[in-house]
Write a protein that holds these residues in place. Structure first.
Motif, PDB file in Angstrom:
ATOM      1  N   ASN A 140       9.382   9.748   5.305  1.00 20.08           N
ATOM      2  CA  ASN A 140       7.823   9.859   5.334  1.00 20.08           C
ATOM      3  C   ASN A 140       7.154  10.726   4.724  1.00 20.08           C
ATOM      4  N   GLY A 141       5.833  10.370   4.141  1.00 20.43           N
ATOM      5  CA  GLY A 141       5.003  11.526   3.789  1.00 20.43           C
ATOM      6  C   GLY A 141       3.624  11.255   4.436  1.00 20.43           C
ATOM      7  N   TYR A 142       3.198  12.388   5.005  1.00 23.42           N
ATOM      8  CA  TYR A 142       1.546  12.596   5.658  1.00 23.42           C
ATOM      9  C   TYR A 142       0.883  13.609   4.820  1.00 23.42           C
ATOM     10  N   PHE A 182       3.945   6.229   3.394  1.00 25.29           N
ATOM     11  CA  PHE A 182       3.289   7.424   3.109  1.00 25.29           C
ATOM     12  C   PHE A 182       1.727   7.002   4.038  1.00 25.29           C
ATOM     13  N   VAL A 183       1.418   8.133   4.597  1.00 24.54           N
ATOM     14  CA  VAL A 183       0.178   8.201   5.216  1.00 24.54           C
ATOM     15  C   VAL A 183      -0.854   9.186   4.721  1.00 24.54           C
ATOM     16  N   THR A 184      -2.209   8.807   4.380  1.00 26.88           N
ATOM     17  CA  THR A 184      -3.268   9.736   3.808  1.00 26.88           C
ATOM     18  C   THR A 184      -2.704  10.461   2.874  1.00 26.88           C
ATOM     19  N   TYR A 207      -3.710   4.388   4.162  1.00 25.96           N
ATOM     20  CA  TYR A 207      -4.782   5.279   4.181  1.00 25.96           C
ATOM     21  C   TYR A 207      -4.323   6.096   2.664  1.00 25.96           C
ATOM     22  N   CYS A 208      -4.030   5.428   1.529  1.00 25.16           N
ATOM     23  CA  CYS A 208      -3.447   6.162   0.420  1.00 25.16           C
ATOM     24  C   CYS A 208      -4.424   5.789  -1.000  1.00 25.16           C
ATOM     25  N   PRO A 232       0.797  -2.830   1.032  1.00 26.30           N
ATOM     26  CA  PRO A 232      -0.696  -1.957   0.949  1.00 26.30           C
ATOM     27  C   PRO A 232      -1.581  -2.017   2.009  1.00 26.30           C
ATOM     28  N   ASP A 233      -1.950  -1.052   2.646  1.00 27.54           N
ATOM     29  CA  ASP A 233      -2.631  -1.077   4.038  1.00 27.54           C
ATOM     30  C   ASP A 233      -3.669   0.067   3.709  1.00 27.54           C
ATOM     31  N   SER A 234      -5.025  -0.402   4.023  1.00 23.09           N
ATOM     32  CA  SER A 234      -6.047   0.469   3.844  1.00 23.09           C
ATOM     33  C   SER A 234      -5.892   1.453   2.875  1.00 23.09           C
ATOM     34  N   SER A 235      -5.715   1.083   1.674  1.00 19.27           N
ATOM     35  CA  SER A 235      -5.329   1.970   0.490  1.00 19.27           C
ATOM     36  C   SER A 235      -5.974   1.394  -0.858  1.00 19.27           C
TER      37      SER A 235
END
Length: 455
Positions: A140-142, A182-184, A207-208, A232-235
């Motif tokens: 994970n990456g936040y 990965f988030v934001t 969100y990336c 890819p999601d909201s990126s």
């Protein structure tokens, strides 16, 4: 032994890298340039044992905590040597390279107690599979910056069979985890690895910005339920290239949130480039848009792709109550082989997270161009199903030749769709037979790496 470890670290340091952004060279909308990291440590230094049985979650957590101290010193690399490294979920840090040597296999634990449980993503409002919370992904990456996951064809194995069994038997407590999420975060590279047997998704940037996914082999069993390769999601500014992906469900799926939650969060997926990939999907689509797309999906370039042995080729999915849009999509240089349905677009696809969605939130599908496409052994050329309140508009087909294996005379099916075509075989349905050259709203490229405008 110490001398061997030191030599391996020295060799790995030569491969360590950090990420900077540079203008495009024509392959993607931008380049993520890798530069050497000044520091490197081995997971062995933190007590890890690569026997496939010993749990190494604490070793990964401690190593990454130690490497945080190098964030303002050019960053650092965590080196994973050959071995089978069993672990539960762990978090990365900024300015980090996770490097898997050839023969290194990170094994996901099959014990759910080794996976953290976290809140749902705000653009979804709940877990994808069950209401409420979800299992955190393996890696994970936040809110991170400058992270690389790479190697010399090392492997990340999700050992997902137990999760697939729980899903099929309705014994999940929370929605299934992914392998990498990965988030934001921004300036992310995932490259030169093999991904196997994800519980659900393999790679999920959400969100990336500035994400480069390159030279991966991604596989899950054809029977694996709703496993997906790259999502890819909201990126924005995401490039996927030179990958081989074969999944139980979708190979690549673009998303941007679910109904009222995605509308409220309001972050689209945009500036996406997919090129030189080989994709196979057993029960879904090789390239899917949606069905969760309430934040919008736009400015997507797909080119030089091979889609084979799959249920569906390219599919656009949405439904009433979803809102959002899928627009400005350009797909070219596609070779389809042994595909049941080459192209699909439906405004009647997908479920809702709860009963609070707005049934009057109508999705928009507009300016979608399919060009320079060859298909062999295709059963259905295309099915385009809009809704009366919001038809599919400006669906443009050019230089499309599909070899149909069916004796049926109905190769295309259309309802509530408007578009244009030129040099299409078999002939499309009447709603798409207007001359392509007469259209001023078909989406087309203005340069070689993905930015586009209406003709």
């Amino acid at each position: 032994m110490k001398m061997l470890v030191a030599l391996l670290l020295l060799l790995a340091l030569c491969n360590a890298n950090k990420v900077t952004v540079e203008e495009s060279d024509g392959q993607c909308d931008y380049n993520l340039i890798l530069e050497p990291r000044p520091h490197s440590v081995s997971i062995l230094e933190f007590g890890a044992v690569g026997d496939g049985k010993s749990l190494n979650t604490l070793a990964f957590q401690n190593a990454i905590f130690y490497l945080k101290s190098f964030a303002d010193k050019g960053g650092a690399q965590l080196y994973v040597p050959p071995g089978r490294w069993l672990t539960g979920s762990f978090n990365l840090t900024s300015h980090l390279t996770l490097f898997l040597e050839k023969g290194a296999i990170i094994l996901a634990s099959q014990d759910p107690s080794h996976w953290d449980v976290v809140e749902p993503l705000p653009s979804y409002g709940r877990g994808i599979e069950l209401p409420g919370r979800r299992y955190r992904s393996l890696i994970n990456g936040y809110m991170l910056h400058d992270v690389v996951i790479t190697g010399d064809n090392g492997t990340i194995d999700g050992q997902g069979s137990i999760w697939w069994e729980w899903f099929n038997s309705h014994n999940l407590k929370y929605s299934r985890p992914h392998l990498v999420e990965f988030v934001t975060s921004e300036n992310i590279v995932v490259s030169n690895l093999t991904f196997l047997n994800a519980p659900a998704y393999n790679i999920h940037p959400v969100y990336c910005s500035n994400v480069h996914i390159q030279n991966l082999s991604v596989y899950a069993s054809p029977e694996s339920p709703y496993t997906v390769g790259i999502v890819p999601d909201s990126s924005n500014n995401v490039c996927v290239e030179d990958c081989n992906i074969a999944m139980g469900h979708d190979a690549i799926a673009l998303k941007s949130g679910w109904d009222e939650y995605g509308i409220a969060y309001g972050r689209p997926t945009t500036d996406i480039h997919i090129r030189k990939v080989h994709l196979q999907s057993s029960s879904g689509s090789t390239i899917a848009f949606g069905s969760e797309m309430s934040g919008g999906i736009s400015n997507v370039l797909v080119q030089k792709v091979h889609l084979y042995n799959s249920l569906n080729g390219v599919e656009f999915r949405t439904t009433k109550g979803r809102g959002g849009y899928i627009s400005e999509i350009f797909i070219s240089d596609v070779y389809l082989q042994n595909i049941h349905m080459a192209f699909g677009a439906s405004s009647l696809s997908g479920t809702h997270p709860d009963d609070n969605f707005d049934p009057n939130a109508l999705p928009i599908l507009d300016q979608i161009t399919l060009q320079d496409i060859i298909g062999e052994n295709i059963t259905i050329a295309g099915n385009f199903t809009g809704i009366q309140e919001s038809p599919l508009t400006n669906i443009c087909l050019s230089n499309v030749s599909l070899s149909i294996n069916s004796a049926s005379s109905t190769f295309w099916s259309c309802s509530y769709v408007h578009g244009f075509s030129k040099l299409v075989s078999p002939e499309p349905c009447p709603e798409l037979e207007s001359s392509y050259s007469s259209s001023s709203t078909c989406f087309s490229l203005v340069n070689s790496y993905g930015r586009a405008s209406a003709l």
